[in-house]
Design a protein around this motif. Sequence first.
Motif, PDB file in Angstrom:
ATOM      1  N   ASP A 364      70.263  30.599  30.714  1.00 20.28           N
ATOM      2  CA  ASP A 364      71.260  30.920  29.918  1.00 20.28           C
ATOM      3  C   ASP A 364      72.101  29.551  30.074  1.00 20.28           C
ATOM      4  N   VAL A 365      72.302  29.096  31.180  1.00 21.77           N
ATOM      5  CA  VAL A 365      73.101  27.866  31.443  1.00 21.77           C
ATOM      6  C   VAL A 365      72.583  26.634  30.259  1.00 21.77           C
ATOM      7  N   VAL A 366      71.259  26.488  30.245  1.00 13.83           N
ATOM      8  CA  VAL A 366      70.496  25.697  29.469  1.00 13.83           C
ATOM      9  C   VAL A 366      71.108  25.866  27.863  1.00 13.83           C
ATOM     10  N   VAL A 367      70.880  27.120  27.675  1.00 13.15           N
ATOM     11  CA  VAL A 367      71.510  27.617  26.318  1.00 13.15           C
ATOM     12  C   VAL A 367      72.977  27.420  26.038  1.00 13.15           C
ATOM     13  N   THR A 368      73.585  27.444  27.004  1.00 13.53           N
ATOM     14  CA  THR A 368      75.048  27.590  26.824  1.00 13.53           C
ATOM     15  C   THR A 368      75.402  25.786  26.643  1.00 13.53           C
ATOM     16  N   THR A 369      74.794  25.134  27.415  1.00 14.02           N
ATOM     17  CA  THR A 369      74.919  23.675  27.388  1.00 14.02           C
ATOM     18  C   THR A 369      74.439  23.037  26.032  1.00 14.02           C
ATOM     19  N   LEU A 370      73.176  23.709  25.588  1.00  9.41           N
ATOM     20  CA  LEU A 370      72.799  23.066  24.235  1.00  9.41           C
ATOM     21  C   LEU A 370      73.728  23.375  23.244  1.00  9.41           C
ATOM     22  N   ILE A 371      74.458  24.545  23.254  1.00  8.95           N
ATOM     23  CA  ILE A 371      75.272  24.728  21.795  1.00  8.95           C
ATOM     24  C   ILE A 371      76.852  24.100  21.970  1.00  8.95           C
ATOM     25  N   THR A 372      77.318  24.078  23.272  1.00  5.39           N
ATOM     26  CA  THR A 372      78.548  23.397  23.512  1.00  5.39           C
ATOM     27  C   THR A 372      78.380  21.784  23.470  1.00  5.39           C
ATOM     28  N   SER A 373      77.100  21.453  23.470  1.00 11.87           N
ATOM     29  CA  SER A 373      76.853  19.856  23.427  1.00 11.87           C
ATOM     30  C   SER A 373      77.304  19.350  21.908  1.00 11.87           C
ATOM     31  N   ILE A 374      77.293  20.228  21.131  1.00 11.96           N
ATOM     32  CA  ILE A 374      77.655  19.850  19.795  1.00 11.96           C
ATOM     33  C   ILE A 374      78.969  19.188  19.422  1.00 11.96           C
ATOM     34  N   GLU A 375      79.828  19.470  20.507  1.00 12.14           N
ATOM     35  CA  GLU A 375      81.239  18.849  20.457  1.00 12.14           C
ATOM     36  C   GLU A 375      81.051  17.078  20.604  1.00 12.14           C
ATOM     37  N   ASP A 376      79.832  16.904  21.196  1.00 10.16           N
ATOM     38  CA  ASP A 376      79.769  15.272  21.312  1.00 10.16           C
ATOM     39  C   ASP A 376      79.355  14.524  20.211  1.00 10.16           C
ATOM     40  N   GLY A 377      79.042  15.211  19.123  1.00  4.39           N
ATOM     41  CA  GLY A 377      78.376  14.660  17.959  1.00  4.39           C
ATOM     42  C   GLY A 377      76.962  14.031  18.032  1.00  4.39           C
ATOM     43  N   GLY A 378      76.715  13.279  17.241  1.00  3.90           N
ATOM     44  CA  GLY A 378      75.259  12.481  17.344  1.00  3.90           C
ATOM     45  C   GLY A 378      74.210  13.483  17.166  1.00  3.90           C
ATOM     46  N   GLU A 379      72.969  13.187  17.409  1.00  9.87           N
ATOM     47  CA  GLU A 379      71.870  13.781  17.447  1.00  9.87           C
ATOM     48  C   GLU A 379      71.929  15.026  18.313  1.00  9.87           C
ATOM     49  N   PRO A 380      71.611  16.218  17.784  1.00  3.62           N
ATOM     50  CA  PRO A 380      71.756  17.225  18.563  1.00  3.62           C
ATOM     51  C   PRO A 380      70.953  17.306  19.992  1.00  3.62           C
ATOM     52  N   LEU A 381      71.275  17.975  21.234  1.00  2.71           N
ATOM     53  CA  LEU A 381      70.548  17.559  22.282  1.00  2.71           C
ATOM     54  C   LEU A 381      69.424  18.611  22.319  1.00  2.71           C
ATOM     55  N   GLN A 382      68.274  17.979  22.891  1.00  7.31           N
ATOM     56  CA  GLN A 382      67.030  19.012  22.605  1.00  7.31           C
ATOM     57  C   GLN A 382      66.873  19.639  24.261  1.00  7.31           C
ATOM     58  N   PRO A 383      66.283  20.707  24.200  1.00  6.82           N
ATOM     59  CA  PRO A 383      65.969  21.592  25.303  1.00  6.82           C
ATOM     60  C   PRO A 383      65.755  21.070  26.575  1.00  6.82           C
ATOM     61  N   LEU A 384      64.728  20.049  26.411  1.00  9.18           N
ATOM     62  CA  LEU A 384      64.316  19.478  27.701  1.00  9.18           C
ATOM     63  C   LEU A 384      65.363  18.493  28.250  1.00  9.18           C
ATOM     64  N   ASP A 385      65.973  17.801  27.228  1.00  8.56           N
ATOM     65  CA  ASP A 385      67.140  16.884  27.757  1.00  8.56           C
ATOM     66  C   ASP A 385      68.473  17.816  28.170  1.00  8.56           C
ATOM     67  N   ALA A 386      68.657  18.905  27.661  1.00 11.08           N
ATOM     68  CA  ALA A 386      69.350  19.852  28.538  1.00 11.08           C
ATOM     69  C   ALA A 386      69.229  20.240  29.941  1.00 11.08           C
ATOM     70  N   VAL A 387      67.978  20.460  29.960  1.00  9.99           N
ATOM     71  CA  VAL A 387      67.499  20.640  31.188  1.00  9.99           C
ATOM     72  C   VAL A 387      67.805  19.967  32.265  1.00  9.99           C
ATOM     73  N   ALA A 388      67.408  18.561  31.803  1.00  9.80           N
ATOM     74  CA  ALA A 388      67.736  17.195  32.640  1.00  9.80           C
ATOM     75  C   ALA A 388      69.067  17.071  32.939  1.00  9.80           C
ATOM     76  N   GLN A 389      69.977  17.240  31.944  1.00 15.99           N
ATOM     77  CA  GLN A 389      71.365  17.176  31.964  1.00 15.99           C
ATOM     78  C   GLN A 389      71.860  17.977  33.106  1.00 15.99           C
ATOM     79  N   VAL A 390      71.442  19.449  33.084  1.00 19.55           N
ATOM     80  CA  VAL A 390      71.975  20.369  33.815  1.00 19.55           C
ATOM     81  C   VAL A 390      71.513  20.085  35.668  1.00 19.55           C
ATOM     82  N   TRP A 391      70.337  19.751  35.415  1.00 21.56           N
ATOM     83  CA  TRP A 391      69.779  19.108  36.889  1.00 21.56           C
ATOM     84  C   TRP A 391      70.426  18.059  37.504  1.00 21.56           C
ATOM     85  N   LYS A 392      70.858  17.194  36.342  1.00 25.70           N
ATOM     86  CA  LYS A 392      71.483  16.124  37.155  1.00 25.70           C
ATOM     87  C   LYS A 392      73.076  16.336  37.665  1.00 25.70           C
TER      88      LYS A 392
END
Length: 396
Positions: A364-392
């Motif tokens: 659920d954290v990964v899903v929310t991170t993906l959806i809210t990452s649209i604020e940053d613009g640019g290429e949409p975040l991929q699921p694995l990238d979101a996992v790495a971001q949450v972990w970091k």
Amino acid sequence: SAPSFVPPANAVTFGAGAAVVSSPGIVKSITLNEFLDLSPKKQRQYEGGFLSCSTVATHSVSVDDNDAPKNERKAGRFSKKTGNSSKQAVVKTTKKICQPVNVIDELLKEIDVMATEEPERAEEYRAMASNLSQRERLIQRRTVEAALGNQPAAIYFGCALLGSSVATFIMHPIDTLKVRLMGGKGGEGNEGSDSDGGTPNPLAGLLDLYSGLIPNLAKEGPASALYLGVYEYSRTFLETIPYLEGKVLLIYLLAGSAGEVCGSFFRAPAEAVKTRIQAGLFDAPGALQNTFLDPEGRKNTINAWSASLFRDVPHGAILIATFELTKALIVDSSVDVDVNTLLAEAVLGGLGGGLGGFVSTPSDVVVTTLITSIEDGGEPLQPLDAVAQVWKEGGA
């Protein structure tokens, strides 16, 4: 010895569990004497619809025609009269059969059957059961269950939609807080102050927590209806597969997974809209445009949908498995609690939902991170990238 209950071939199940989807738990077989020795509360546990599993013997004919000519075996014409006979043997096997039953009804039927052969003994059992089984209540229950069974499918879907909508409305403020915390927006949004920035306004703060309510309600409607339809169809189909015969819980889990996957096609876009609004990224028109019209927004929604499958499918599977297994364990144990009451089913459902939520929170954290990452613009975040971001950022 006391008669033991054997489920009939034409038994059916109704009750609270079947008001939305049919997933009766499996209980151990029980003899009439064992049932009469139980306390009144313990007996009431058996009033609901359950599955009773038994092992039955089957017979099959095995034909060994390896000695027959290939063309004769293929044509099926080789016989003993030719002098080169096929060997036949009767093979005894066993298989597990689980059928829906109402345990109390079947035990009472045993007394009626006993009356034809042992009337005195039957009267004794009937006297013992009269004040415990409460026939009148059971008759009324069967009348209500029969009426529920004759309701059109629209009633079931309507009740499911109403229940889901009420629960969503009540829990929406908590969902908003969850989205803002997961998306790193916990301190943003309307702080509940008057327009002049003075005294905090609790009502404004509460209304702010209800932002995104409409798309959240829209998320539940079509998805719930589709889930129910796919679940019932899949369960009926899976029950016809020989390999799955007797594997009742596996059938429930597979049917529930199929329903979750199909429902997610409607749930994902609505979740994307409501999360954008809850996180304060867009107002309602802007969230709709970004989700459905902007190329980046659509790609972001698809990425979030793919990740949401790893949240919704395990959550649904854990919920239904915990609910049914716990209910069956209580019935089979010495715990003296009526599991068929609304309160008991709500508690068991809460237990299953809580455990499912605990397991699915990382997704659920990964899903929310993906959806809210649209604020940053640019290429949409991929699921694995979101996992790495949450972990970091926060680890496990």
